[in-house]
Design an enzyme around this catalytic site. Structure first.
Site, PDB file in Angstrom:
ATOM      1  N   GLY A 132     -73.289  88.610 110.453  1.00  0.00           N
ATOM      2  CA  GLY A 132     -72.199  89.477 109.977  1.00  0.00           C
ATOM      3  C   GLY A 132     -72.573  90.211 108.705  1.00  0.00           C
ATOM      4  O   GLY A 132     -71.724  90.452 107.845  1.00  0.00           O
TER       5      GLY A 132
ATOM      6  N   PRO B 287     -62.803  80.709 101.558  1.00  0.00           N
ATOM      7  CA  PRO B 287     -62.470  81.638 100.477  1.00  0.00           C
ATOM      8  C   PRO B 287     -61.000  82.066 100.473  1.00  0.00           C
ATOM      9  O   PRO B 287     -60.364  82.105 101.523  1.00  0.00           O
ATOM     10  CB  PRO B 287     -63.345  82.875 100.781  1.00  0.00           C
TER      11      PRO B 287
ATOM     12  N   TYR C 277     -56.321  82.674 115.089  1.00  0.00           N
ATOM     13  CA  TYR C 277     -57.487  82.779 114.221  1.00  0.00           C
ATOM     14  C   TYR C 277     -57.695  81.465 113.463  1.00  0.00           C
ATOM     15  O   TYR C 277     -58.798  80.934 113.369  1.00  0.00           O
ATOM     16  CB  TYR C 277     -57.222  83.934 113.249  1.00  0.00           C
TER      17      TYR C 277
ATOM     18  N   LEU D 141     -60.258  88.128  99.475  1.00  0.00           N
ATOM     19  CA  LEU D 141     -61.444  88.744  98.870  1.00  0.00           C
ATOM     20  C   LEU D 141     -61.268  90.249  98.786  1.00  0.00           C
ATOM     21  O   LEU D 141     -60.502  90.834  99.558  1.00  0.00           O
ATOM     22  CB  LEU D 141     -62.673  88.429  99.720  1.00  0.00           C
TER      23      LEU D 141
ATOM     24  N   TRP E  56     -43.728  98.542  99.294  1.00  0.00           N
ATOM     25  CA  TRP E  56     -42.759  97.632  99.924  1.00  0.00           C
ATOM     26  C   TRP E  56     -42.530  96.363  99.103  1.00  0.00           C
ATOM     27  O   TRP E  56     -43.467  95.808  98.536  1.00  0.00           O
ATOM     28  CB  TRP E  56     -43.291  97.190 101.288  1.00  0.00           C
TER      29      TRP E  56
ATOM     30  N   LYS F  88     -60.848  78.745 113.282  1.00  0.00           N
ATOM     31  CA  LYS F  88     -61.523  78.406 112.020  1.00  0.00           C
ATOM     32  C   LYS F  88     -61.487  76.890 111.762  1.00  0.00           C
ATOM     33  O   LYS F  88     -62.454  76.313 111.262  1.00  0.00           O
ATOM     34  CB  LYS F  88     -60.874  79.153 110.847  1.00  0.00           C
TER      35      LYS F  88
ATOM     36  N   ARG G 224     -73.126  93.180 107.857  1.00  0.00           N
ATOM     37  CA  ARG G 224     -72.582  94.488 107.492  1.00  0.00           C
ATOM     38  C   ARG G 224     -71.111  94.412 107.086  1.00  0.00           C
ATOM     39  O   ARG G 224     -70.496  95.411 106.738  1.00  0.00           O
ATOM     40  CB  ARG G 224     -72.778  95.474 108.639  1.00  0.00           C
TER      41      ARG G 224
ATOM     42  N   SER H 226     -61.114  80.583 106.119  1.00  0.00           N
ATOM     43  CA  SER H 226     -60.243  81.274 105.163  1.00  0.00           C
ATOM     44  C   SER H 226     -59.024  80.412 104.871  1.00  0.00           C
ATOM     45  O   SER H 226     -58.803  79.394 105.531  1.00  0.00           O
ATOM     46  CB  SER H 226     -59.838  82.639 105.706  1.00  0.00           C
ATOM     47  N   SER H 227     -58.211  80.868 103.912  1.00  0.00           N
ATOM     48  CA  SER H 227     -57.070  80.047 103.483  1.00  0.00           C
ATOM     49  C   SER H 227     -55.994  79.943 104.569  1.00  0.00           C
ATOM     50  O   SER H 227     -55.088  79.119 104.449  1.00  0.00           O
ATOM     51  CB  SER H 227     -56.475  80.611 102.201  1.00  0.00           C
ATOM     52  N   CYS H 228     -56.085  80.752 105.624  1.00  0.00           N
ATOM     53  CA  CYS H 228     -55.049  80.682 106.676  1.00  0.00           C
ATOM     54  C   CYS H 228     -55.164  79.412 107.518  1.00  0.00           C
ATOM     55  O   CYS H 228     -54.310  79.150 108.355  1.00  0.00           O
ATOM     56  CB  CYS H 228     -55.094  81.906 107.567  1.00  0.00           C
TER      57      CYS H 228
ATOM     58  N   HIS I 202     -55.910  95.191 103.973  1.00  0.00           N
ATOM     59  CA  HIS I 202     -55.190  94.201 103.164  1.00  0.00           C
ATOM     60  C   HIS I 202     -54.519  94.887 101.970  1.00  0.00           C
ATOM     61  O   HIS I 202     -54.801  96.047 101.676  1.00  0.00           O
ATOM     62  CB  HIS I 202     -56.170  93.132 102.652  1.00  0.00           C
TER      63      HIS I 202
HETATM   64  N1  LIG Z   1     -61.913  89.485 103.787  1.00  0.00           N
HETATM   65  C1  LIG Z   1     -61.291  88.452 103.255  1.00  0.00           C
HETATM   66  O1  LIG Z   1     -60.379  88.593 102.415  1.00  0.00           O
HETATM   67  C2  LIG Z   1     -61.680  87.060 103.640  1.00  0.00           C
HETATM   68  C3  LIG Z   1     -61.010  86.030 103.002  1.00  0.00           C
HETATM   69  C4  LIG Z   1     -61.332  84.742 103.328  1.00  0.00           C
HETATM   70  C5  LIG Z   1     -62.320  84.494 104.269  1.00  0.00           C
HETATM   71  N2  LIG Z   1     -62.972  85.505 104.887  1.00  0.00           N
HETATM   72  C6  LIG Z   1     -63.959  85.116 105.917  1.00  0.00           C
HETATM   73  O2  LIG Z   1     -65.226  85.704 105.756  1.00  0.00           O
HETATM   74  C7  LIG Z   1     -65.800  85.980 107.039  1.00  0.00           C
HETATM   75  C8  LIG Z   1     -66.225  87.432 107.101  1.00  0.00           C
HETATM   76  O3  LIG Z   1     -65.095  88.254 106.848  1.00  0.00           O
HETATM   77  P1  LIG Z   1     -65.213  89.782 106.405  1.00  0.00           P
HETATM   78  O4  LIG Z   1     -63.994  90.094 105.620  1.00  0.00           O
HETATM   79  O5  LIG Z   1     -66.562  90.035 105.828  1.00  0.00           O
HETATM   80  O6  LIG Z   1     -65.077  90.499 107.822  1.00  0.00           O
HETATM   81  P2  LIG Z   1     -65.705  91.899 108.284  1.00  0.00           P
HETATM   82  O7  LIG Z   1     -65.846  92.808 107.119  1.00  0.00           O
HETATM   83  O8  LIG Z   1     -64.900  92.341 109.452  1.00  0.00           O
HETATM   84  O9  LIG Z   1     -67.153  91.475 108.791  1.00  0.00           O
HETATM   85  C9  LIG Z   1     -67.345  90.681 109.931  1.00  0.00           C
HETATM   86  C10 LIG Z   1     -68.714  90.975 110.482  1.00  0.00           C
HETATM   87  O10 LIG Z   1     -68.909  90.217 111.683  1.00  0.00           O
HETATM   88  C11 LIG Z   1     -69.493  91.051 112.670  1.00  0.00           C
HETATM   89  N3  LIG Z   1     -69.131  90.608 114.016  1.00  0.00           N
HETATM   90  C12 LIG Z   1     -67.901  90.494 114.547  1.00  0.00           C
HETATM   91  N4  LIG Z   1     -67.969  90.104 115.821  1.00  0.00           N
HETATM   92  C13 LIG Z   1     -69.300  89.972 116.112  1.00  0.00           C
HETATM   93  C14 LIG Z   1     -70.021  89.606 117.268  1.00  0.00           C
HETATM   94  N5  LIG Z   1     -69.392  89.287 118.426  1.00  0.00           N
HETATM   95  N6  LIG Z   1     -71.369  89.585 117.216  1.00  0.00           N
HETATM   96  C15 LIG Z   1     -72.024  89.928 116.076  1.00  0.00           C
HETATM   97  N7  LIG Z   1     -71.386  90.269 114.941  1.00  0.00           N
HETATM   98  C16 LIG Z   1     -70.039  90.303 114.969  1.00  0.00           C
HETATM   99  C17 LIG Z   1     -68.894  92.413 112.391  1.00  0.00           C
HETATM  100  O11 LIG Z   1     -69.661  93.425 112.975  1.00  0.00           O
HETATM  101  P3  LIG Z   1     -68.904  94.701 113.623  1.00  0.00           P
HETATM  102  O12 LIG Z   1     -68.016  95.240 112.542  1.00  0.00           O
HETATM  103  O13 LIG Z   1     -70.032  95.599 114.003  1.00  0.00           O
HETATM  104  O14 LIG Z   1     -68.136  94.145 114.779  1.00  0.00           O
HETATM  105  C18 LIG Z   1     -68.914  92.447 110.863  1.00  0.00           C
HETATM  106  O15 LIG Z   1     -70.161  92.883 110.371  1.00  0.00           O
HETATM  107  C19 LIG Z   1     -64.739  85.602 108.079  1.00  0.00           C
HETATM  108  O16 LIG Z   1     -65.036  84.346 108.604  1.00  0.00           O
HETATM  109  C20 LIG Z   1     -63.467  85.531 107.297  1.00  0.00           C
HETATM  110  O17 LIG Z   1     -62.600  84.564 107.778  1.00  0.00           O
HETATM  111  C21 LIG Z   1     -62.687  86.787 104.602  1.00  0.00           C
END
Ligand SMILES: NC(=O)c1ccc[n+]([C@@H]2O[C@H](COP(=O)([O-])OP(=O)(O)OC[C@H]3O[C@@H](n4cnc5c(N)ncnc54)[C@H](OP(=O)(O)O)[C@@H]3O)[C@@H](O)[C@H]2O)c1
Length: 326
Positions: free
Chosen positions: A27, A180, A153, A183, A219, A157, A29, A124-126, A196
């Site tokens: 992941g 986390p 989801y 973020l 809101w 997790k 990107r 994640s916290s959910c 978000h």
């Molecule tokens: N963002 C937050 O606030 C937050 C908070 C707490 C925890 N997290 C955790 O951190 C992790 C990453 O979150 P993020 O916010 O970085 O999400 P994100 O920006 O959507 O990144 C997720 C990455 O996973 C890749 N991916 C999804 N499905 C895939 C598949 N089938 N095969 C290969 N790659 C795949 C996506 O690629 P494509 O875009 O090309 O599909 C993307 O690069 C998650 O587990 C999330 O629960 C995030």
């Protein structure tokens, strides 16, 4: 918390002493994965193994298996997931549960069978019950019903955490989990409809500034309390956990600092430089009054966040201006 189970690894080389070892960041990107890659590159990790979704679909078990057999990474950081807000979770519950279960099952199992030394799984916290006492301790897991809007989801997790624990118990394999808080930072999703709260506010204030609008309506009352962590701090915590932590319990990763949505909106307004008025539409729902994780377990291991919210917002706005199509 804190039992012998949760101690740091005792033997073998550490993560930081193996900077030429292959590290697969799944992941890479995304918001989280890209920050982890930046951090590892800064630290001199010279052998990162990266695949885009198009190059390797992690839901395809045989492809994942082939990838691990060919690449044999030494470390894995699992930041690939299908993520989304309430609307997406409600509309695509089957995707949220099945894609996430498939990604994590394929990666965790193949990593174990192909000799990966250590894996970190991100949740994640959910995962915590809707009415967990605040601030939320790791121990609150599975003590009550989940928030229904994202239970698909969350269940995936939780299965990921349990899978890491089960492989540790059955095989003595070093799989750990970090949870986390909310973020933000470079590579966040600034989509006008499904982002978000923080990137959504940033976009709205920016667009209002450009249009010369007199006011921005937000809101709710602005009273809910939320916690935010800059994604570069998360990446730092991920490296810290890879280096120092080898316990079966998952670890909360938060800033420990709460702000009201009102304080957040004022700060974003200030950073963006919108000079109009901020108006609260209190006829609209507020959401959960408070959501804060207790990150004292991570603090007791010796990690603290470094980036203040103001500093992090400035950095994020700079990235937005340079990278998001205006
Ligand atoms: N963002 C937050 O606030 C937050 C908070 C707490 C925890 N997290 C955790 O951190 C992790 C990453 O979150 P993020 O916010 O970085 O999400 P994100 O920006 O959507 O990144 C997720 C990455 O996973 C890749 N991916 C999804 N499905 C895939 C598949 N089938 N095969 C290969 N790659 C795949 C996506 O690629 P494509 O875009 O090309 O599909 C993307 O690069 C998650 O587990 C999330 O629960 C995030």
């Amino acid at each position: 918390m804190g039992g012998p189970d949760d101690a740091a690894g005792e033997s073998g080389e550490s993560f930081l002493s193996e900077r030429s070892a292959k590290v697969f960041v799944a992941g890479h990107r995304g918001l989280v994965g890209s920050a982890i890659v930046r951090k590892l590159q800064q630290l001199g990790f010279a052998n990162l193994v990266l695949r885009t979704h198009a190059e390797l679909d992690l839901t395809r078990q045989s492809d994942v298996e082939e990838f691990f057999a060919a690449e044999k990474p030494r470390f894995v950081i699992l930041a690939a997931a299908k993520v989304g807000g309430i609307h997406a979770n409600n509309t695509y519950p089957a995707d949220f549960i099945s894609i996430n279960l498939q990604i994590q099952t394929n990666v965790i199992d193949s990593a174990h069978r192909h000799g990966v030394k250590k894996l970190l799984f991100l949740g994640s916290s959910c995962i915590y019950p809707k009415f967990a006492p605040q601030p939320i301790l790791e121990d609150a897991l599975l003590t009550g019903p989940l928030e229904p809007t994202n239970e698909w989801y969350a269940v995936a997790k939780i299965a990921g955490i349990k899978m890491c624990q089960a492989y540790r118990i059955q095989y003595g394999w070093d799989a750990i989990s970090g949870m986390p808080t909310n973020l933000y930072g470079p590579n966040d999703n600034f989509h006008p409809e499904n982002s978000h709260v923080l990137p959504a506010l940033m976009r709205r204030f920016h667009e209002a500034k450009v249009r010369g609008a007199k006011e921005v309506v937000v809101w709710g009352t602005g009273s809910p309390l939320r916690e935010f962590l800059h994604v570069d701090d998360l990446a730092d915590a991920v490296v810290f956990l890879m280096e120092k932590y080898s316990g079966s319990g998952h670890v909360n990763v938060g800033s420990g600092k709460e702000v009201t949505i009102k304080e957040l909106a004022e700060l974003v307004k200030d950073v963006v430089g919108f000079e109009g008025q901020l108006v609260w539409d209190s006829s609209k729902p507020d959401g959960t009054p408070r959501k804060l994780m207790d990150s004292s377990k991570l603090a007791s291991l010796g990690w603290m966040p470094k980036i203040s919210l103001k500093e992090g917002l400035c950095d994020t706005y700079k990235w937005y201006l340079e990278n998001v199509k205006q």
